[in-house]
Design an enzyme around this catalytic site. Structure first.
Site, PDB file in Angstrom:
ATOM      1  N   TYR A 150      26.647   8.077 -45.169  1.00 48.38           N
ATOM      2  CA  TYR A 150      26.549   9.512 -45.349  1.00 48.38           C
ATOM      3  C   TYR A 150      27.661   9.971 -46.223  1.00 48.38           C
ATOM      4  O   TYR A 150      28.744   9.938 -45.921  1.00 48.38           O
ATOM      5  CB  TYR A 150      26.484  10.192 -43.811  1.00 48.38           C
ATOM      6  CG  TYR A 150      26.871  11.691 -43.855  1.00 48.38           C
ATOM      7  CD1 TYR A 150      25.668  12.451 -44.420  1.00 48.38           C
ATOM      8  CD2 TYR A 150      27.891  12.091 -43.233  1.00 48.38           C
ATOM      9  CE1 TYR A 150      26.106  13.860 -44.505  1.00 48.38           C
ATOM     10  CE2 TYR A 150      28.116  13.413 -43.142  1.00 48.38           C
ATOM     11  CZ  TYR A 150      27.224  14.327 -43.686  1.00 48.38           C
ATOM     12  OH  TYR A 150      27.470  15.628 -43.785  1.00 48.38           O
ATOM     13  N   ASP A 235      29.132   7.055 -34.825  1.00 49.94           N
ATOM     14  CA  ASP A 235      28.464   8.219 -34.965  1.00 49.94           C
ATOM     15  C   ASP A 235      26.737   7.997 -34.435  1.00 49.94           C
ATOM     16  O   ASP A 235      25.959   7.211 -34.758  1.00 49.94           O
ATOM     17  CB  ASP A 235      28.384   8.640 -36.398  1.00 49.94           C
ATOM     18  CG  ASP A 235      27.585   9.774 -36.639  1.00 49.94           C
ATOM     19  OD1 ASP A 235      26.491  10.138 -36.063  1.00 49.94           O
ATOM     20  OD2 ASP A 235      28.163  10.572 -37.659  1.00 49.94           O
ATOM     21  N   ILE A 237      24.703  10.604 -33.612  1.00 45.64           N
ATOM     22  CA  ILE A 237      24.230  12.191 -33.810  1.00 45.64           C
ATOM     23  C   ILE A 237      22.561  12.217 -33.945  1.00 45.64           C
ATOM     24  O   ILE A 237      21.801  13.015 -33.575  1.00 45.64           O
ATOM     25  CB  ILE A 237      24.694  12.806 -34.924  1.00 45.64           C
ATOM     26  CG1 ILE A 237      24.451  12.537 -36.267  1.00 45.64           C
ATOM     27  CG2 ILE A 237      26.295  12.914 -34.950  1.00 45.64           C
ATOM     28  CD1 ILE A 237      24.909  13.616 -37.266  1.00 45.64           C
ATOM     29  N   LYS A 276      21.133  17.530 -35.033  1.00 51.05           N
ATOM     30  CA  LYS A 276      19.970  16.975 -35.238  1.00 51.05           C
ATOM     31  C   LYS A 276      19.177  16.633 -34.019  1.00 51.05           C
ATOM     32  O   LYS A 276      17.847  16.915 -34.268  1.00 51.05           O
ATOM     33  CB  LYS A 276      20.555  15.350 -35.652  1.00 51.05           C
ATOM     34  CG  LYS A 276      21.672  15.216 -37.000  1.00 51.05           C
ATOM     35  CD  LYS A 276      21.125  16.306 -37.920  1.00 51.05           C
ATOM     36  CE  LYS A 276      22.371  16.074 -38.959  1.00 51.05           C
ATOM     37  NZ  LYS A 276      21.874  16.957 -40.238  1.00 51.05           N
TER      38      LYS A 276
END
Lengths: 481, 481
Positions: A150, A235, A237, A276
């Site tokens: 990302y 992460d 998410i 998200k």
């Protein structure tokens, strides 16, 4: 900037450490300048660079109307206004922390539990990553990060912390799977550069790949970080965006269930968010869940820089605590994301465009390697410019995710309605038809050299979408819709 | 912490740069452990260490009920839910920026205007200060800050930025007024230490003094920072708490109106917030208003780490855009703060306790110099411990504001109802009565050495406040109420 200014301001203002000059963000700007709208601007750029979940807003709206007491702005909830508006404890509202802990467990199949006292708030996942990095590493230290990753991580982990990111090589030869060997090589590189490697950051489900990590890989990762005595930041998410098998396995599950792995929990930290999984990026709910007491303690102090509005905490405390709603929401959300995924990838497949096999995220990792002139990142950028300026879709080139293999693009599909998806597919079809001589997958070939000209002479949007003329749908269009 | 952990974590986790070990925060903890409640815990600690404005919640509640469309959680406002929950542009909602710019002008008497495009969001004033510091200074650089100053600045300006604070000496000899000489001396000290002085931070109205800066001082400040070519950060978060003459003069007014001052606007930055003026600390609305384009640009990128929830932005956009409401709110708020100030300082005066003359803030700077055993900070701390543990009021000692003159305390009076103020005054009265032999202002004397014992044998709360016995009010009590 004048020399005078340069001396007056900080190096951060002068430098470009934020990483906003990436095509990832350039694409957003191109969209902002000419945003698609079905009636007001049907020839505008369609935003497929934004990993946003707009598929489930109606479920939330329905819940809100049925639960007016959850808001401090209704006659039913106003009695809490005073206490909530004034609440500024950085521990957060106890009911909020409890509800988030419960929600995190549920999005991980209730196979793990989370301690509300370890829930630390932050300004979105963006803030969560920065706070975690500030806690784990000093300026000059480094984190290993598998590529593609990302683009925001360059801002979140590096910019204000002074920490470096060392890429861990992953490529299409094994579907971008993270390997022990790649981790060892990256770690070795850090050592050779005399850099103190302090941790490894993984995204699971992966952004931008949309894949989930299997149990063996997760075990390997836990072994690796324990062996090196470095931190692991996971992460997660996109936990609730997994829409088909194999299911999502949280790092929490590995820690709780895998008794055969000798591991130090103090090294593991989860970053979570409701942007998200719930589709609330505007609400800025980031969560740091650390198994390390000292990190929880310090991160909580740092959370003062990015607390969640208590108005929002209060609302979400009620919402996430409604078991029946959460159950229905998560099931329906996964169903809708999966449906959208199948429509979009099915449409692409009919055009001969493949994507990396995936089952999560709000995007696909689209393979246009056969369309880049040369296997260089420059050629990838040329193709990207055609896609954004002529095809008028904002997708994100692999290079903005630090992918070293030219021709991959991340395409988001959940931030729009069904019609916009169909229009995007139509635009791609037109592009493909006009370049059909090169559209043989895996055949290294260039895109049509006069594409720009041909698109200009026949603007498909104008033909297909003008409200003043009937849409002359071709058989191909019908087949896809 | 084990050596092992020490090596694994960052220096920030290990160190105490956050400044939470200050008595300022210790007092909060003492309150948290035993909080006063009129019926549930009448002997608990009364929180007078929190500069919070609870005097106007009813006005806001009333507005909210009359404007259901302002919330995305009402049948009247739900239609905006989708767009608002998904909005994540770091520029903020345009209507929010416009409303804040308008509100900032109004709280400064509409004698100045603010450009909505210069409004940058942040996570409270806490986040605003850190972002501004990150933009203006590099690690090792320094900011000048007049003492006494808000303890949180050690966290906000120093902790994660690596910037230093150099105190600018102010004392009671001229009512803590900032002088050119003191600024020059602090600047010189920085130079002597080979520190790059990058700016000056002032709070106006002052926290903890509750005073406003006069025009001449502000002009002197602008001249000084221009002469030295350093930045000026003006914390104006208490702008609307000014309740009597002289009125508040924003630095913006000096820049706009004083044509005889040669100044570079690029050097000036305002930090604002809605925590104090509107009484919304839980909503985490911090604002950076910079006259420097590069700072606006960079601060906006940094705001990603602490954006305001769009749920909150949306509500406040409507509220602050309601001219009639804002006008009424500000007038009524100033009136109520002024009333409370007069009740509290009047009560103290009857007990022979003076405060620095002030007309703003949500607190007074109470003078107990005659009660400290010796003119040392240790003696101040001794007195503070008696006040918090025996008198059971959490006030903040001057030393936590880096005041070098022992015996001053900041006392907040707007975070409670009328009854709590009276109980606090009663407690202080009991304390004074039991120490009346030393209560001759300006006479250097110690507080009663067996105070602890005497308080224990006669717990005034138990006598005065027990629900089981009538309150035996003394003539003195009546006179004060």
């Amino acid at each position: 900037m004048a020399l005078n200014q340069t001396q007056l301001l900080s190096k951060m203002v002068i430098g470009d450490g934020h990483g906003e000059s990436s095509p990832y963000f350039d694409g957003w700007k191109a969209y902002d300048e000419n945003p698609f709208h079905p009636t007001h601007n049907p020839n505008g750029v369609i935003q497929m660079g934004l990993a946003e979940n707009q598929l489930t807003s109606d479920l939330v709206e329905d819940w809100i109307l049925r639960n007016p007491e959850a808001s401090i702005c209704t006659p039913e909830g106003i009695y809490d206004f005073r206490a909530i508006a004034n609440f500024q404890d950085y521990h957060g509202l106890p009911e909020f922390r409890n509800a988030v802990a419960k929600f995190m467990a549920r999005t991980r199949g209730n196979r793990v539990t989370f301690d509300p006292d370890r829930i630390v708030m932050s300004g979105g996942a963006t803030g969560a990553h920065e706070v975690t990095t500030f806690c784990l590493a000093d300026p000059g230290d480094a984190f290993l990060v598998p590529i593609p990753y990302y683009p925001g991580f360059d801002r979140d982990l590096r910019w204000r912390t002074g920490v470096q990111l060392i890429p861990v090589m992953c490529d299409s030869s094994n579907n971008f799977k993270l390997t022990k060997q790649a981790l060892e090589e990256a770690y070795k590189k850090g050592k050779e550069d005399n850099t103190r490697v302090k941790g490894l950051l993984i995204t699971n489900p992966s952004n931008p790949l949309g894949t989930v990590m299997d149990r063996n890989t997760l075990r390997m990762v836990v072994s690796f970080i324990n062996e090196k005595r470095i931190h692991l930041v996971c992460d997660e998410i996109y936990a609730a965006t997994v829409f088909s098998h194999p299911g999502f396995i949280s790092i929490a599950e590995i820690l709780e269930e895998d008794t055969d792995i000798e591991g130090d929990r103090n090294l593991v930290h989860i970053v979570y968010s409701l942007s998200k999984d719930m589709g609330f990026p505007g609400f800025r709910v980031g969560i740091i869940y650390s198994y390390n007491d000292a990190v929880v303690h310090c991160a909580r102090k740092m959370s003062s820089f990015g607390l969640v509005s208590t108005q929002t905490q209060h609302l979400l405390a009620s919402m996430l605590n409604d078991d029946e709603f959460v159950e229905r929401f998560l099931a329906e959300s996964a169903k809708r994301v999966g449906q959208r995924f199948r429509v979009f990838t099915g449409g692409l497949a009919k055009l001969g465009i493949k994507c990396l096999q995936s089952n999560a995220g709000l995007f696909v990792w689209m393979d246009l390697r056969h369309l880049v002139k040369k296997p260089t990142l420059e050629s990838e950028m040329e193709l990207w410019k055609v896609i954004i300026h002529e095809v008028k879709i904002n997708v994100s080139p692999g290079s903005s995710f630090h992918c070293t293999e030219p021709g991959w693009f991340r395409v988001c599909y959940a931030n729009m309605d069904d019609m916009a998806v169909q229009i995007a597919l139509q635009r791609i079809r037109t592009f493909v038809v006009q370049n059909k001589d090169v559209m043989v997958p895996n055949k290294k070939h260039c895109w049509h050299s006069n594409l720009r000209l041909s698109l200009k002479t026949r603007r498909f949007d104008e033909v297909m979408m003008s409200p003043h003329s009937p849409i002359p749908q071709s058989p191909l269009v019908k087949a896809t819709i």
